[in-house]
Design an enzyme around this catalytic site. Structure first.
Site, PDB file in Angstrom:
ATOM      1  N   GLY A  82       0.817  -1.207   0.000  1.00 29.28           N
ATOM      2  CA  GLY A  82       0.000   0.000   0.000  1.00 29.28           C
ATOM      3  C   GLY A  82       0.846   1.250   0.000  1.00 29.28           C
TER       4      GLY A  82
ATOM      5  CG  HIS B  31      -3.580  32.860 -11.677  1.00 26.50           C
ATOM      6  ND1 HIS B  31      -2.871  32.771 -12.852  1.00 26.50           N
ATOM      7  CD2 HIS B  31      -3.566  31.607 -11.144  1.00 26.50           C
ATOM      8  CE1 HIS B  31      -2.448  31.531 -13.016  1.00 26.50           C
ATOM      9  NE2 HIS B  31      -2.846  30.807 -11.979  1.00 26.50           N
ATOM     10  CD  GLU B  32      -4.953  30.864  -7.278  1.00 21.33           C
ATOM     11  OE1 GLU B  32      -5.687  29.850  -7.319  1.00 21.33           O
ATOM     12  OE2 GLU B  32      -3.753  30.848  -7.613  1.00 21.33           O
TER      13      GLU B  32
ATOM     14  CG  HIS C 199      -6.977  28.305 -11.520  1.00 14.91           C
ATOM     15  ND1 HIS C 199      -6.685  27.581 -12.651  1.00 14.91           N
ATOM     16  CD2 HIS C 199      -5.810  28.898 -11.147  1.00 14.91           C
ATOM     17  CE1 HIS C 199      -5.407  27.724 -12.955  1.00 14.91           C
ATOM     18  NE2 HIS C 199      -4.847  28.526 -12.053  1.00 14.91           N
TER      19      HIS C 199
ATOM     20  CG  ASP D 133      -1.902  26.516 -13.552  1.00 14.63           C
ATOM     21  OD1 ASP D 133      -1.927  25.674 -12.636  1.00 14.63           O
ATOM     22  OD2 ASP D 133      -2.104  27.731 -13.371  1.00 14.63           O
TER      23      ASP D 133
END
Length: 616
Positions: A201, A423-424, A427, A504
Site C-alpha cells: 500500500g 488568476h485564482e 481557476h 498549470d
C-alpha cells in the site's frame, strides 16, 4: 540492562584493570633487592672441617643450608648437592644440625602467588572482549548476527482496536493471529498455516501499525527488523543475518517475523547498475531459501510491508513464500471517519468540530495524514492559547497539510494582489461552471509554500477509489488549469501575462499527451496506446522506454495534443467572457477578504445567474 547495572559493570571493569596495573607494578618495580650472600659447597665443607661452623639450618628437602655469618651479618646461603656423606661430616665435627619443618601453607602460597597475575590478566582480557562484543561502538564480532528486535511477550501497546479504516486488511491478519492461537480448528479441516503475508500500500496507510497490532494480539514471540538492516559494508553479512534470524525464529516457533520495507532487500535480481548488487542478491537468495527451501520452517509466519510491490522479485511473491498479499489502500469516507475517531481520543474538541465534515473534505488522505491533521490542529490551538480545538484550527490545519504554512510576513503590492486574485478567480470560476467536475472547496490568495495563491477542489470519492476518469472529466481538468492564465489575458492583456501559470501549462500538456498516447482518446489516432512505458534502471526495468511509432505518428501526436489544449482553452475563455461580471466580483472579494469558501462562491453564482460551460 538498566543504567545502574551498566554503571556498576563499568566501574567493576575499571577496578579490575587498576588491580592488574598495580599488581604488575608491584611485581616488576617493587621487587626487594637480594642482600643474602651465598657460600659455595666446597667452602662450606672446608669451614666445617676447620671447625669454623658450629650450627647449620637445613631446609626440609635438604637442598639448602643457612650458615651463621661470623661478622654478624645475614647468614650465608648454601645450595647443597645430593651428598650422602654430608650428615656424617657434620656430626664428626660436632656441628649443631637444625632442620626446618616442611610447611604446606608456604607451598600453596607460592603456587597462588605465581598464578595470580596470569589469571588476573586472563580475566581482564575476557571482560574486555565481552564488552567489545556487546558494546555499541564496536560490532566487529557481531556482524553476522541478526539485528531483529525480539519481543517474547509483545508490549507494543497497540491492538486491532487501534487500527481503523482498513477493515479488509485487518480481517486477513486477524485470521493469521487466530491461526496461531487456535491452530487445531484449522488443521482439523486440513488447512495449513500461511507462511507469509505481504502488506502492500501507499506510505502512511497503516502497514507498520497493523504489524504492531499483530504483535499485541498474537501472544507469541515477535521478531521485527527492517529490510535495510540486513546488508552491511562487509560481504556475506546479509546472508549470515538472514540465517541467524531464522535460527532464532525456529528456536521460538510458533512466532511472527516482521520485515519492514522489504523492497530494500527483495528487489528484482539480475538488473541494475553498481557493485553492490551481488551482495543484495546473495541476501535475497538466502531469504528465499529460508522462507521456502529444502528445510521447512513450520510455525514461522513472515509479515512484510512495502510500498513498492512492482520492484519485488517474482520468486519472493509466489505462494509458498507470501501466500497472501493484502492491499492496505487509502481509506474511503467511512474509513476516514473511523480513523478520525481513533485519533480524536485524548484531544479536547470544540462543539463545532464535525468529524463527518472533516472526513468528506479529506479524500485521498491516509491514516498518517489524518493523524498529522489533528495534531497540527492541536498545535495551532495551543499556539493561540485556546483551551479546545475548534473547526477554525482544523480548517487551517487542512490547508497547512495540503499546501504548507501561510507566509503572513510576505507583503504583497496591490497590483500583485489583484493579479493573483484574478488568476485564482479564473481557476475557481471555470471549475465551478464545468459540468461533472469536482466542486470548489476554497479559494485563497494567501501565499503558501511556493504558491502565491491556491484554489482547492474536493475530488470525487468514486473517482479516487476506482481510478477511472472519463474523457469529459480530463477535458474539464485542462480547461480549469488554463482558467488562471486566461483570466490574466482578459483583464491585463496578453502583454502582461506572467509566468505564474507555468505549472498549470505543464499539467495541461501532460494530461493531453496521456489522453492521446495512453488512454486512446484521440479521434484521429483511435484507441491505441503509443510508446512502451519503462521503469527506471535501478528498479529492474529497461534503461529507456522504447519508441514504437514512426515520425509521422509522432507529428500526429503533437497535432492532437495541440488540438486538445486549444479546445480546452476556448471552452475556458468562453466561460470567463460570458461571466466577466462574476469574475470581477469574485476577484474583488478575494482582494478584500483573501479567502472565499465554497458557500460564498455558490451564493455569488446563484445571485448572478452564472452560465455553465458548453459540453464538448
Amino acid at each position: 540492562m538498566s543504567k545502574n547495572n551498566k554503571k556498576w559493570r563499568n566501574a567493576g571493569l575499571y577496578a579490575l584493570l587498576l588491580i592488574v596495573v598495580l599488581a604488575l607494578a608491584s611485581a616488576f618495580f617493587d621487587r626487594p633487592t637480594q642482600t643474602r650472600e651465598t657460600l659455595s659447597y666446597s667452602d662450606f665443607v672446608n669451614r666445617v672441617e676447620a671447625n669454623q661452623i658450629e650450627r647449620v639450618n637445613l631446609s626440609a628437602d635438604r637442598t639448602q643450608a643457612q650458615v651463621p655469618n661470623p661478622s654478624g651479618g645475614p647468614p650465608y646461603l648454601v645450595n647443597l648437592p645430593n651428598d650422602p656423606d654430608l650428615i656424617n661430616i657434620l656430626t664428626q665435627h660436632n656441628v649443631d644440625i637444625a632442620v626446618q619443618p616442611q610447611s604446606d601453607e608456604g607451598f600453596w602460597f607460592r603456587i597462588a602467588s605465581t598464578l595470580f597475575l596470569p589469571i588476573l590478566l586472563l580475566v581482564g582480557i575476557f571482560f574486555l572482549f565481552r564488552r567489545a562484543q556487546s558494546g555499541p561502538g564496536s560490532q566487529a564480532m557481531n556482524f553476522g548476527k541478526s539485528k531483529a528486535r525480539v519481543q517474547m511477550e509483545p508490549q507494543t501497546q497497540v491492538t486491532f482496536g487501534d487500527v481503523a479504516g482498513i477493515e479488509q486488511a485487518k480481517l486477513e491478519l486477524t485470521e493469521v493471529v487466530d491461526f496461531l492461537k487456535n491452530a487445531d480448528r484449522f488443521t482439523e479441516l486440513g488447512a495449513k498455516i500461511p507462511k507469509g503475508v505481504l502488506l502492500v500500500g501507499p506510505p502512511g496507510t497503516g502497514k507498520t501499525l497493523l504489524a504492531k497490532a499483530v504483535a499485541g494480539e498474537a501472544g507469541v514471540p515477535f521478531f521485527s527488523i527492517s529490510g535495510s538492516e540486513f546488508v552491511e559494508m562487509f560481504v556475506g553479512v546479509g546472508a549470515s543475518r538472514v540465517r541467524d534470524l531464522f535460527e532464532q525464529a525456529k528456536a521460538n516457533a510458533p512466532c511472527i517475523v516482521f520485515i519492514d520495507e522489504i523492497d530494500a532487500v527483495g528487489r528484482q535480481r539480475g538488473a541494475g547498475l553498481g557493485g553492490g548488487n551481488d551482495e543484495r542478491e546473495q541476501t535475497l537468495n538466502q531469504l528465499l531459501t529460508e522462507m521456502d527451501g529444502f528445510e521447512g520452517n513450520t510455525g514461522i509466519i513472515i509479515v512484510a510491508a512495502t510500498n513498492r510491490p512492482d520492484v519485488l522479485d517474482s520468486a519472493l511473491m509466489r505462494p509458498g513464500r507470501f501466500d497472501r498479499q493484502v492491499v492496505v489502500d487509502r481509506p474511503d469516507y467511512a474509513g476516514r471517519r473511523e480513523i478520525l475517531n481513533v485519533h480524536a481520543r485524548g484531544k479536547t474538541l470544540s462543539q463545532d468540530v464535525d468529524l463527518d465534515k472533516i472526513a468528506r473534505r479529506t479524500p485521498g488522505f491516509t491514516g498518517a495524514d489524518l493523524s498529522n491533521l489533528l495534531n497540527e490542529a492541536a498545535i495551532l490551538a495551543a499556539r493561540r492559547n485556546l483551551t479546545e480545538i475548534s473547526m477554525d484550527e482544523v480548517n487551517d490545519a487542512i490547508d497547512r497539510v495540503l499546501a504548507g504554512p501561510e507566509k503572513k510576513n510576505r507583503v504583497m503590492s496591490e497590483k500583485r494582489k489583484t493579479l493573483v486574485a484574478y488568476h485564482e478567480a479564473g481557476h475557481a470560476l471555470v471549475g465551478a461552471l464545468m459540468p461533472d467536475y469536482d466542486p470548489v472547496q476554497k479559494i485563497s490568495i494567501i501565499p503558501r509554500g511556493r504558491a502565491g495563491g491556491l484554489t482547492w477542489f474536493t475530488p470525487s470519492e468514486d473517482r479516487m477509489e476506482s481510478g477511472l476518469y472519463s474523457r469529459s472529466y480530463l477535458q474539464n481538468q485542462m480547461a480549469v488549469a488554463l482558467g488562471g492564465r486566461i483570466a490574466e489575458e482578459i483583464i491585463f492583456g496578453e502583454e502582461e501575462v506572467t509566468t505564474g501559470a507555468s505549472n498549470d501549462l505543464q499539467q495541461v500538456a501532460r494530461v493531453a499527451r496521456q489522453m492521446v498516447t495512453r488512454f486512446g482518446m484521440s479521434d484521429r489516432l483511435g484507441p491505441v496506446a503509443l510508446g512502451r512505458q519503462g521503469g527506471g534502471v535501478f528498479l529492474g526495468r529497461d534503461i529507456a522506454s522504447d519508441r514504437d511509432f514512426s515520425d509521422e505518428t509522432a507529428a500526429a501526436i503533437d497535432e492532437e495534443v495541440s488540438q486538445l489544449v486549444d479546445q480546452a482553452y476556448q471552452r475556458a475563455k468562453q466561460v470567463l467572457v460570458e461571466n466577466r461580471g462574476i469574475l470581477d466580483q469574485l476577484a474583488e472579494i478575494l482582494v478584500e477578504k483573501e479567502t472565499v469558501d465554497s458557500e460564498e462562491l455558490q451564493t455569488l453564482l446563484a445571485n448572478n445567474n452564472a452560465k455553465l460551460a458548453l459540453l464538448v
